[in-house]
Design a protein around this motif. Structure first.
Motif, PDB file in Angstrom:
ATOM      1  N   TRP A 149       0.830  -1.209   0.000  1.00 50.67           N
ATOM      2  CA  TRP A 149       0.000   0.000   0.000  1.00 50.67           C
ATOM      3  C   TRP A 149       0.866   1.261   0.000  1.00 50.67           C
ATOM      4  O   TRP A 149       0.610   2.217  -0.737  1.00 50.67           O
ATOM      5  N   ALA A 150       1.928   1.254   0.817  1.00 50.26           N
ATOM      6  CA  ALA A 150       2.832   2.417   0.852  1.00 50.26           C
ATOM      7  C   ALA A 150       3.450   2.631  -0.525  1.00 50.26           C
ATOM      8  O   ALA A 150       3.592   3.761  -0.996  1.00 50.26           O
ATOM      9  N   TRP A 151       3.784   1.550  -1.170  1.00 53.39           N
ATOM     10  CA  TRP A 151       4.392   1.597  -2.509  1.00 53.39           C
ATOM     11  C   TRP A 151       3.396   2.150  -3.527  1.00 53.39           C
ATOM     12  O   TRP A 151       3.714   3.025  -4.322  1.00 53.39           O
ATOM     13  N   ASN A 152       2.181   1.628  -3.488  1.00 55.79           N
ATOM     14  CA  ASN A 152       1.187   1.994  -4.508  1.00 55.79           C
ATOM     15  C   ASN A 152       0.533   3.344  -4.268  1.00 55.79           C
ATOM     16  O   ASN A 152       0.230   4.071  -5.204  1.00 55.79           O
ATOM     17  N   ALA A 203      -9.725   2.474  -5.893  1.00 47.92           N
ATOM     18  CA  ALA A 203     -10.275   3.827  -6.076  1.00 47.92           C
ATOM     19  C   ALA A 203      -9.411   4.866  -5.354  1.00 47.92           C
ATOM     20  O   ALA A 203      -9.094   5.922  -5.917  1.00 47.92           O
ATOM     21  N   ILE A 204      -9.016   4.550  -4.119  1.00 48.42           N
ATOM     22  CA  ILE A 204      -8.199   5.524  -3.369  1.00 48.42           C
ATOM     23  C   ILE A 204      -6.836   5.699  -4.046  1.00 48.42           C
ATOM     24  O   ILE A 204      -6.354   6.815  -4.222  1.00 48.42           O
ATOM     25  N   VAL A 228      -5.347   9.266  -5.306  1.00 53.27           N
ATOM     26  CA  VAL A 228      -4.083   9.751  -4.741  1.00 53.27           C
ATOM     27  C   VAL A 228      -3.044   9.966  -5.855  1.00 53.27           C
ATOM     28  O   VAL A 228      -2.357  10.990  -5.898  1.00 53.27           O
ATOM     29  N   ASN A 229      -2.979   9.008  -6.766  1.00 49.53           N
ATOM     30  CA  ASN A 229      -1.964   9.123  -7.820  1.00 49.53           C
ATOM     31  C   ASN A 229      -2.340  10.161  -8.871  1.00 49.53           C
ATOM     32  O   ASN A 229      -1.476  10.882  -9.369  1.00 49.53           O
ATOM     33  N   ALA A 230      -3.638  10.287  -9.142  1.00 47.74           N
ATOM     34  CA  ALA A 230      -4.068  11.300 -10.119  1.00 47.74           C
ATOM     35  C   ALA A 230      -3.736  12.706  -9.622  1.00 47.74           C
ATOM     36  O   ALA A 230      -3.419  13.595 -10.403  1.00 47.74           O
ATOM     37  N   SER A 284       6.049  13.443  -5.141  1.00 46.58           N
ATOM     38  CA  SER A 284       5.594  12.962  -6.442  1.00 46.58           C
ATOM     39  C   SER A 284       6.142  13.851  -7.530  1.00 46.58           C
ATOM     40  O   SER A 284       6.831  14.820  -7.262  1.00 46.58           O
ATOM     41  N   GLY A 285       5.771  13.549  -8.744  1.00 46.52           N
ATOM     42  CA  GLY A 285       6.248  14.349  -9.860  1.00 46.52           C
ATOM     43  C   GLY A 285       5.462  15.626 -10.071  1.00 46.52           C
ATOM     44  O   GLY A 285       5.711  16.363 -11.016  1.00 46.52           O
TER      45      GLY A 285
END
Ligand code: DON
Length: 336
Positions: free
Chosen positions: A274-277, A319-320, A324-326, A334-335
């Motif tokens: 989860w921390a990774w993803n 979904a989360i 989070v990544n979007a 992050s980038g």
């Protein structure tokens, strides 16, 4: 004059800080768009299976799926099945730990329960035996039962009353136990009773074991809908103040400790993945809820009953992760 210049400088610094914070929080429109995308993307995902070791959980409709975001400003963004009550299960562990921290200080949790990951299943007995006798962390069943035993109370009723009252403050609404879930779990929770006995035998449970297990079982059976759970998380994102009711629930100093335990242990033996993803503190429950907190910004909740191997909702975590990544919300940077 000097004083005036200092005040003006302070005012500018304050305004600049506020601006940075305002910029950090994505707009409600953006949050709505991303939440809808996440919902649409995973609505038909057929992965996972309802928990059935608590028989009543197997009967909850598997297609239920909701996503809610609550910002620190109190904005609420909702998509899907957000009004259906489900059992809070292990998401409750976060708020009972917060209660004990508020009542007795953070160190009690650190000293008497510990905060280390087990790398094992949430109901592992082996993990207790392999360690120093303490329950390892407040989110595995052993640690959560130990946490309930640390609440200052003379009777089961007093203990329960403190739990439900603080949950209601976190949620900003009245909550009820889902009686069918409670009965079903109370009739089948022999493993948790065993865990409590093992802890008590090594002086790592601090109240009578069967009573403590029963109060723990009741806390896991509290019904919440996705919106209520998200407000509970929003309170953690807002330094312990409920962002909707504006009521202070816990002191801000406890929040980083609560979130650190969520980061390390929230997904049990799936916490590393989860921390990774996703890279945000979160906690899951076998009722299908997952509560994620982006510190000082927002809570994101997903709810859907089918679970993966580790007991974490498949649709909710996807979904989360998507949201989070979007939005580039990982606490590790992050980038964006
Ligand atoms: O004690 C139990 O097994 C349940 N009441 C809670 C377990 C749980 O939610 C694990 N989380 N994913």
């Amino acid at each position: 004059m000097k004083f005036q210049i200092k005040s003006i400088a302070a005012a500018i610094a304050f305004a600049a800080c506020s601006m940075v914070h305002a910029e950090e929080l994505p707009s409600v429109e953006v949050l709505e768009k991303v939440a809808k995308e996440a919902y649409a993307k995973y609505k038909d995902d057929q992965g996972g299976k309802n928990a059935d070791y608590i028989p009543a959980l197997a009967k909850v409709p598997s297609e239920l799926f909701g996503v809610v975001i609550v910002t620190k400003n109190g904005d609420v963004i909702k998509v899907g099945d957000v009004d259906t009550p489900f059992s809070i299960q292990s998401c409750s562990k976060v708020f009972t730990m917060a209660l004990v921290m508020q009542e007795s200080g953070d160190e009690v949790i650190y000293d008497k329960v510990n905060v280390e990951p087990t790398g094992e299943a949430f109901n592992s007995i082996q993990a207790i035996e392999e360690g120093d006798g303490r329950a390892d962390n407040p989110f595995v069943n052993a640690g959560a039962i130990a946490t309930v035993s640390l609440i200052k109370a003379d009777t089961a009723e007093q203990r329960w009353d403190k739990i439900i009252k603080i949950y209601e403050k976190f949620a900003g609404s009245q909550l009820e136990v889902l009686e069918d879930i409670y009965t079903s779990e109370a009739e089948t929770n022999f493993r948790n009773r065993g865990i409590a006995a093992v802890l008590y035998n090594s002086n790592n449970l601090f109240a009578e074991p069967l009573m403590t297990t029963d109060v723990y079982t009741k806390q896991c059976s509290v019904g919440v809908n996705a919106e209520q759970l998200a407000v509970m998380g929003g309170t953690l994102a807002n330094d312990g103040v409920n962002p909707v009711t504006k009521e202070k629930v816990i002191d801000a100093e406890h929040v980083p400790k609560v979130l650190s335990v969520m980061m390390m242990n929230g997904f049990y033996d799936g916490s590393g993945r989860w921390a990774w993803n996703a890279g945000v503190p979160a906690k899951t429950g076998v009722g299908g809820g997952i509560i994620a907190v982006v510190p000082n910004q927002m809570a994101i909740v997903g709810f859907s009953p089918p679970l993966d191997e580790q007991g974490n909702s498949v649709r909710a975590q996807k979904a989360i992760e998507y949201i989070v990544n979007a939005l580039g919300l990982s606490v590790f940077g992050s980038g964006k």
